[in-house]
Scaffold this motif. Structure first.
Motif, PDB file in Angstrom:
ATOM      1  N   ALA A  58       0.919   1.553   5.203  1.00 19.52           N
ATOM      2  CA  ALA A  58       1.858   1.078   4.182  1.00 19.52           C
ATOM      3  C   ALA A  58       1.719   1.850   2.875  1.00 19.52           C
ATOM      4  O   ALA A  58       1.726   1.272   1.796  1.00 19.52           O
ATOM      5  CB  ALA A  58       1.695  -0.425   3.955  1.00 19.52           C
ATOM      6  N   LEU A  59       1.601   3.163   2.962  1.00 16.34           N
ATOM      7  CA  LEU A  59       1.586   3.983   1.744  1.00 16.34           C
ATOM      8  C   LEU A  59       3.009   4.039   1.197  1.00 16.34           C
ATOM      9  O   LEU A  59       3.972   4.003   1.962  1.00 16.34           O
ATOM     10  CB  LEU A  59       1.102   5.397   2.058  1.00 16.34           C
ATOM     11  N   PHE A  60       3.132   4.126  -0.138  1.00 18.33           N
ATOM     12  CA  PHE A  60       4.456   4.194  -0.743  1.00 18.33           C
ATOM     13  C   PHE A  60       4.998   5.609  -0.566  1.00 18.33           C
ATOM     14  O   PHE A  60       4.466   6.552  -1.154  1.00 18.33           O
ATOM     15  CB  PHE A  60       4.390   3.806  -2.220  1.00 18.33           C
ATOM     16  N   PRO A  61       6.051   5.787   0.222  1.00 17.73           N
ATOM     17  CA  PRO A  61       6.472   7.146   0.577  1.00 17.73           C
ATOM     18  C   PRO A  61       7.066   7.925  -0.597  1.00 17.73           C
ATOM     19  O   PRO A  61       7.089   9.144  -0.557  1.00 17.73           O
ATOM     20  CB  PRO A  61       7.529   6.927   1.664  1.00 17.73           C
ATOM     21  N   HIS A  62       7.517   7.213  -1.639  1.00 13.64           N
ATOM     22  CA  HIS A  62       8.142   7.917  -2.760  1.00 13.64           C
ATOM     23  C   HIS A  62       7.149   8.229  -3.868  1.00 13.64           C
ATOM     24  O   HIS A  62       7.536   8.664  -4.940  1.00 13.64           O
ATOM     25  CB  HIS A  62       9.298   7.096  -3.317  1.00 13.64           C
ATOM     26  N   MET A  63       5.871   7.997  -3.599  1.00 10.19           N
ATOM     27  CA  MET A  63       4.868   8.266  -4.630  1.00 10.19           C
ATOM     28  C   MET A  63       3.856   9.280  -4.108  1.00 10.19           C
ATOM     29  O   MET A  63       3.560   9.308  -2.917  1.00 10.19           O
ATOM     30  CB  MET A  63       4.113   6.985  -4.979  1.00 10.19           C
ATOM     31  N   ASN A 117      -0.506   0.132   9.508  1.00 10.84           N
ATOM     32  CA  ASN A 117       0.242   1.395   9.464  1.00 10.84           C
ATOM     33  C   ASN A 117       0.102   2.056   8.098  1.00 10.84           C
ATOM     34  O   ASN A 117       0.945   2.831   7.692  1.00 10.84           O
ATOM     35  CB  ASN A 117       1.699   1.162   9.814  1.00 10.84           C
ATOM     36  N   MET A 165      -0.796  -1.799 -12.276  1.00  3.26           N
ATOM     37  CA  MET A 165      -0.345  -3.195 -12.267  1.00  3.26           C
ATOM     38  C   MET A 165      -1.253  -4.061 -13.129  1.00  3.26           C
ATOM     39  O   MET A 165      -0.834  -5.056 -13.681  1.00  3.26           O
ATOM     40  CB  MET A 165      -0.319  -3.755 -10.836  1.00  3.26           C
ATOM     41  N   ARG A 208      -6.763   3.650  -2.080  1.00  4.30           N
ATOM     42  CA  ARG A 208      -5.836   2.809  -2.838  1.00  4.30           C
ATOM     43  C   ARG A 208      -6.370   1.381  -2.948  1.00  4.30           C
ATOM     44  O   ARG A 208      -6.149   0.703  -3.949  1.00  4.30           O
ATOM     45  CB  ARG A 208      -4.465   2.806  -2.147  1.00  4.30           C
ATOM     46  N   ALA A 209      -7.067   0.933  -1.906  1.00  2.65           N
ATOM     47  CA  ALA A 209      -7.633  -0.419  -1.943  1.00  2.65           C
ATOM     48  C   ALA A 209      -8.947  -0.435  -2.724  1.00  2.65           C
ATOM     49  O   ALA A 209      -9.165  -1.289  -3.578  1.00  2.65           O
ATOM     50  CB  ALA A 209      -7.840  -0.924  -0.523  1.00  2.65           C
ATOM     51  N   THR A 217      -6.200  -5.051   0.813  1.00  4.24           N
ATOM     52  CA  THR A 217      -5.982  -4.894   2.239  1.00  4.24           C
ATOM     53  C   THR A 217      -5.683  -3.445   2.581  1.00  4.24           C
ATOM     54  O   THR A 217      -4.968  -2.774   1.845  1.00  4.24           O
ATOM     55  CB  THR A 217      -4.791  -5.774   2.691  1.00  4.24           C
ATOM     56  N   PHE A 225      -1.589   2.816  -8.272  1.00  3.10           N
ATOM     57  CA  PHE A 225      -0.643   1.688  -8.353  1.00  3.10           C
ATOM     58  C   PHE A 225      -1.309   0.382  -8.783  1.00  3.10           C
ATOM     59  O   PHE A 225      -0.865  -0.281  -9.728  1.00  3.10           O
ATOM     60  CB  PHE A 225       0.058   1.506  -6.999  1.00  3.10           C
ATOM     61  N   GLY A 226      -2.387   0.031  -8.100  1.00  3.44           N
ATOM     62  CA  GLY A 226      -3.059  -1.237  -8.389  1.00  3.44           C
ATOM     63  C   GLY A 226      -3.593  -1.286  -9.815  1.00  3.44           C
ATOM     64  O   GLY A 226      -3.493  -2.313 -10.496  1.00  3.44           O
ATOM     65  N   ARG A 247       3.893  11.876   3.407  1.00  7.12           N
ATOM     66  CA  ARG A 247       4.430  12.535   4.603  1.00  7.12           C
ATOM     67  C   ARG A 247       3.822  13.922   4.804  1.00  7.12           C
ATOM     68  O   ARG A 247       3.949  14.493   5.885  1.00  7.12           O
ATOM     69  CB  ARG A 247       5.952  12.633   4.513  1.00  7.12           C
ATOM     70  N   PHE A 291      -3.700  -1.685   5.459  1.00  6.92           N
ATOM     71  CA  PHE A 291      -2.777  -2.144   6.487  1.00  6.92           C
ATOM     72  C   PHE A 291      -2.846  -1.279   7.731  1.00  6.92           C
ATOM     73  O   PHE A 291      -3.221  -0.110   7.678  1.00  6.92           O
ATOM     74  CB  PHE A 291      -1.348  -2.153   5.938  1.00  6.92           C
TER      75      PHE A 291
END
Lengths: 387, 304
Positions: free
Chosen positions: A110-115, A108, A127, A171-172, A104, A123-124, A157, A106
């Motif tokens: 939904a990116l991981f702000p600390h990465m 907004n 996993m 990312r998707a 998906t 990430f995917g 950011r 998203f």
């Protein structure tokens, strides 16, 4: 990849014919899916859809029409109250999102702000336990695909809205899902960037050949990008078709109104055959309109005509034996076109969109308010609508 | 270019806007002074000055009758290396760390549940967390004593149930002290963690799940790193008062569990060795300072 893409084009080109490609595999299928929330709200009401492999499919409708809930049920974030979601022919039941071959993008992002960008995209793959060097290679490829090479070490950011959007896409896509779900992904961008991204997304989808299911409330966006569109309202699918079918042959008043602009004229059937009817508009003008079923004489109907399909001619002109007659009530000049509001009776006025093209009699110079005019359109430009 | 023009250009270049900026800077300085002044004065009079006095004491001798004798010595600090005192410091830090850890393990899930509950319940739940503060800390500590005593509620209940035949000795043990500290400081852990979870964007959880993360991965890779500021703030807010706790170890430890503050109390009031008490105070301050700096250091490297 290429044959899928060609098949898509054929579907598009067949346009008005509306023949659905038969042999293409179905990636996502919804069978009578209903979603009732805990508070009793019916968000999705008996929706059935078939989405083909490699298709750019849009769910289009106003906010609250159930399009996002439908998408979330395909993703696995919500589960249907009734009915069934099938992905690649397998019933999903309560399969959690991380066991579905879909990803998906998203609303907004939904990116991981600390990465970093790299870690977000990786990430995917991490996993799934994919080896480190393969991860690095695939992340690089994905970032190259969305034109973000060299941004690996940035944090979300530090990126612009358009760049964040692309990271979300990468990312998707890096997971090579069967189906990519996009929930109003361009909603947060400004108009110019949105237009650019529309084309970019369409090209990207053609390049990767992944099925895209795209949720939007923007009819222009849906028309620009989609192979097929499902128009939704109040939890139901009202019409499914190619952009051309949806625009040219809207099945209901809602669709005709939501997509583009239409004049809705009330009239009474005077004569009817299986393929056409004569409808008396504004109690004065008998008009021939194509019909897709037998209507009965005396029946009240609504006739829809798009403003740009109407031709407007001053009455003094020799060819001025139009379908309707009236006077110009309002003139709105918008650059490429001029909108005229023409009153044909006390309770009926039509909007006419006329291109400002110097070859046309009514272009070049604007007709002043009060000019008596006649209106004509090709017979098949009008549609009889059921409410 | 005419002379008049040239003069005008010069005027403009080193001119009015620099003077205006200077004036703005001056007025900003004045405003800052007015805003920070009262607080600064307070800190100077009631914190910096007394601290300086205690600092000076810590290098003095004890006079014959417990007075402070002014002669420079490092003896007070040297004495701290006696195993007797090192042990007190180690016990204090250990008990404070244990308290922090227990508060974290209890507080995080608790804060999570509050932050995820329906909005109209959240404030009610937060009030429940804060209700103990309505009662005096001392009263609450005595209440714990009543519970833990040999003939207290817990022992009586356990004996009545036949689970034990002799009362457990719980009071005046490290267990009692940690229980009292956890009880007292748990809200300081819950509140900052609650604030971070409440701010947390839960679509990130969906994004992670969508990318194949199970619950375990979602917690360790997404939720915990992004709520770390709350965890760190809560930990520091629990650790600092715990390591310097006085009433809890005094009452629940009953002189058997001695923590730093009890030692300081003893030196000032019983032994009347103010310089040694001052030296211990300063080492306690150093520990707290180190913990705070560690907190800021972690906060900086993990800044989101």
């Amino acid at each position: 990849m290429t044959p899928t893409f060609l098949a898509t084009e054929t579907a598009c080109a067949s346009g008005m014919g509306g023949t659905e490609p038969l042999e293409r595999p179905i990636d996502v299928e919804l069978l009578d899916v209903t979603k009732v929330f805990e508070n009793g709200v019916v968000a999705v009401d008996r929706v059935s859809l078939q989405i083909y492999r490699g298709e750019f499919f849009s769910l289009l409708g106003p906010s609250g029409c159930g399009k996002t809930t439908t998408l979330r049920m395909i993703a696995g974030f919500e589960h249907p109250s009734a009915g069934e979601v099938l992905i690649e022919g397998r019933r999903m039941g309560h399969t959690p999102p991380f066991r579905r071959n879909v990803n998906t993008v998203f609303q907004n992002y939904a990116l991981f702000p600390h990465m970093t960008v790299f870690d977000n995209v990786a990430f995917g793959l991490r996993m799934k336990g994919i080896p480190r060097d393969e991860i690095a290679r695939r992340v690089r490829e994905a970032l190259h695909l969305v034109r973000l090479s060299g941004m690996e070490e940035r944090y979300p950011r530090q990126l612009s809205g358009g760049q964040q959007q692309r990271v979300a896409l990468a990312r998707a896509l890096v997971n090579r899902p069967r189906v990519l779900l996009l929930d109003e992904p361009l909603g947060a961008l400004d108009l110019k960037l949105r237009k650019e991204m529309q084309l970019e997304l369409k090209h990207l989808q053609m390049t990767v050949g992944i099925t895209f299911i795209y949720v939007t409330h923007d009819q222009e966006e849906a028309l620009t990008m989609s192979d097929r569109i499902a128009v939704m309202n109040a939890g139901r699918v009202l019409q499914v078709g190619t952009p051309m079918e949806i625009y040219e042959r809207p099945a209901s008043r809602f669709v005709a109104d939501f997509i583009g602009e239409s004049n809705f004229l009330r009239g009474t059937v005077q004569a009817a055959s299986p393929a056409a009817a004569t409808v008396l508009l504004a109690d004065r003008f008998p008009i021939e309109v194509p019909a897709d079923r037998q209507l009965t004489v005396g029946q009240e109907v609504t006739v829809a005509v798009r403003p740009e399909k109407i031709r407007l001619v001053p009455v003094e002109a020799p060819e001025a034996n139009g379908l309707l007659h009236g006077r110009i009530e309002e003139v709105i000049y918008i650059g490429t076109d001029t909108f005229y509001v023409v009153r044909v009776s006390d309770d009926t006025a039509l909007r006419v969109r006329s291109q400002n093209d110097r070859n046309r009699l009514d272009g070049g110079l604007l007709l002043p308010i009060g000019t008596p005019v006649s209106l004509t359109w090709a017979t098949d430009a009008a549609r009889i609508l059921t409410e | 270019m005419s002379t008049v023009d040239r003069v005008r250009v010069q005027e403009r270049s080193l001119g009015w806007h620099e003077r205006a900026n200077e004036r703005i800077r001056q007025s900003e300085r004045l405003r800052a002074l007015l805003l920070a002044g009262p607080g600064g004065l307070w800190l100077l009079l009631f914190f910096l000055l007394p601290t300086a006095i205690v600092f000076a004491y810590s290098f003095a001798h004890r006079g014959p009758y417990g007075a402070v004798a002014w002669a420079f010595t490092l003896e007070n600090y040297a004495r701290l290396f006696d195993w007797l005192y090192i042990r007190v410091f180690l016990v204090s830090v250990w008990l404070a760390l244990l308290t922090t850890l227990i508060c974290l393990v209890i507080g995080y899930p608790f804060a999570f549940v509050i932050a995820r509950s329906p909005r109209r319940w959240r404030n009610a739940l937060l009030v429940l967390v804060l209700i103990p503060f309505w009662t005096n800390f001392l009263v609450r500590t005595y209440a714990i004593m009543l519970l833990l005593r040999a003939d207290g509620l817990i022992n009586n209940a356990l004996q009545w149930l036949g689970l034990i035949d002799r009362p457990l000795s719980m009071l005046f043990t490290p267990f009692a002290v940690v229980l009292g500290l956890v009880y007292g400081y748990l809200p300081f852990m819950i509140l900052p963690i609650y604030a971070s979870i409440e701010k947390f964007d839960f679509t990130l959880v969906e994004a992670a799940q969508d990318l194949g993360a199970n619950a375990w991965h979602v917690f360790w890779r997404i939720l915990l790193p992004l709520t770390l500021p709350g965890v760190l703030a809560g930990s520091i807010l629990v650790f600092i008062p715990s390591v310097g706790a006085f009433v809890t170890p005094d009452l629940l430890g009953g002189g058997k569990v001695v923590m730093i503050a009890n030692l300081i109390n003893q030196q000032f009031l019983t032994v009347r060795h103010w310089p040694f008490g001052s030296a211990i105070s300063f080492v306690l301050m150093a520990i707290v300072l180190a913990a705070t700096m560690l907190y800021f250091r972690i906060g900086e490297t993990r800044r989101i």
